[in-house]
Design a protein around this motif. Structure first.
Motif, PDB file in Angstrom:
ATOM      1  N   GLN A  31      20.723 -46.064  -3.858  1.00 24.80           N
ATOM      2  CA  GLN A  31      22.890 -46.209  -4.116  1.00 24.80           C
ATOM      3  C   GLN A  31      23.384 -46.853  -4.940  1.00 24.80           C
ATOM      4  OE1 GLN A  31      19.508 -47.400  -2.199  1.00 24.80           O
ATOM      5  NE2 GLN A  31      19.939 -47.270  -0.005  1.00 24.80           N
ATOM      6  N   SER A  32      23.535 -45.435  -5.142  1.00 23.58           N
ATOM      7  CA  SER A  32      24.030 -45.824  -6.850  1.00 23.58           C
ATOM      8  C   SER A  32      26.001 -46.711  -6.522  1.00 23.58           C
ATOM      9  CB  SER A  32      23.947 -44.856  -7.443  1.00 23.58           C
ATOM     10  OG  SER A  32      25.714 -43.758  -6.154  1.00 23.58           O
ATOM     11  N   TYR A  33      26.092 -46.886  -5.426  1.00 24.02           N
ATOM     12  CA  TYR A  33      27.902 -47.242  -4.753  1.00 24.02           C
ATOM     13  C   TYR A  33      27.725 -48.937  -5.385  1.00 24.02           C
ATOM     14  CZ  TYR A  33      25.282 -47.192  -0.229  1.00 24.02           C
ATOM     15  OH  TYR A  33      24.771 -47.255   0.704  1.00 24.02           O
ATOM     16  N   PHE A  34      26.419 -49.516  -5.265  1.00 22.22           N
ATOM     17  CA  PHE A  34      25.597 -50.929  -5.234  1.00 22.22           C
ATOM     18  C   PHE A  34      25.851 -51.186  -6.440  1.00 22.22           C
ATOM     19  CE2 PHE A  34      23.568 -50.619  -1.127  1.00 22.22           C
ATOM     20  CZ  PHE A  34      24.713 -51.850  -0.688  1.00 22.22           C
ATOM     21  N   ARG A  35      25.181 -50.559  -7.766  1.00 25.94           N
ATOM     22  CA  ARG A  35      25.229 -50.667  -9.237  1.00 25.94           C
ATOM     23  C   ARG A  35      26.468 -52.184 -10.156  1.00 25.94           C
ATOM     24  NH1 ARG A  35      26.028 -45.736 -13.442  1.00 25.94           N
ATOM     25  NH2 ARG A  35      25.560 -46.462 -15.137  1.00 25.94           N
ATOM     26  N   ASP A  36      27.716 -51.581  -9.336  1.00 29.36           N
ATOM     27  CA  ASP A  36      28.413 -52.441  -9.784  1.00 29.36           C
ATOM     28  C   ASP A  36      28.616 -54.639  -9.421  1.00 29.36           C
ATOM     29  OD1 ASP A  36      29.305 -50.708 -10.983  1.00 29.36           O
ATOM     30  OD2 ASP A  36      31.340 -49.885 -10.305  1.00 29.36           O
ATOM     31  N   GLN A  37      27.283 -53.931  -8.366  1.00 28.44           N
ATOM     32  CA  GLN A  37      27.263 -55.569  -7.585  1.00 28.44           C
ATOM     33  C   GLN A  37      26.262 -55.963  -7.874  1.00 28.44           C
ATOM     34  OE1 GLN A  37      27.692 -55.235  -3.083  1.00 28.44           O
ATOM     35  NE2 GLN A  37      28.967 -52.792  -3.157  1.00 28.44           N
TER      36      GLN A  37
END
Length: 108
Positions: A31-37
């Motif tokens: 889930q690359s959308y969690f990368r910045d978290q």
């Protein structure tokens, strides 16, 4: 600070061997959308899923760890442990470095 749960499916890879033989791993981030978290020092729990086989009756938390850094493109460090080529990631994938602090792997 966030906490993370990463799940390993024993039908896809030998998650027990991966965790029991390593202290530092690169976990695939699907889930690359969690990368910045994902931030360094965040607490991580690694969970073994039940899988589809009756052979895997024990499932749940198998390790406690911390993120050593933020996710980046990395090669697979456990290439030989993938059981099915359809699940095997490509060469460079988004992975996060994890330092395992406690193991509770029960090999069945």
């Amino acid at each position: 600070m966030r906490h993370w749960i990463f799940q390993g499916n024993p039908n896809c890879s030998d998650v027990d061997t991966y965790i029991s033989t390593q202290d530092y791993i690169w976990w695939l981030v699907n889930q690359s959308y969690f990368r910045d978290q994902m931030s360094q020092e965040a607490k991580v729990f690694i969970c073994r899923s039940r899988g589809k086989s009756a052979d895997y009756k024990t499932y749940g938390i198998i390790a406690e760890a911390t993120l050593s850094n933020t996710p980046s493109l990395q090669s697979d460090d456990a290439n030989a442990l993938w059981k099915d080529s359809k699940y095997k990631p490509t060469d460079l994938e988004l992975r996060v470095p994890i330092s395992i602090t406690s193991k509770c792997v029960r090999i069945i």
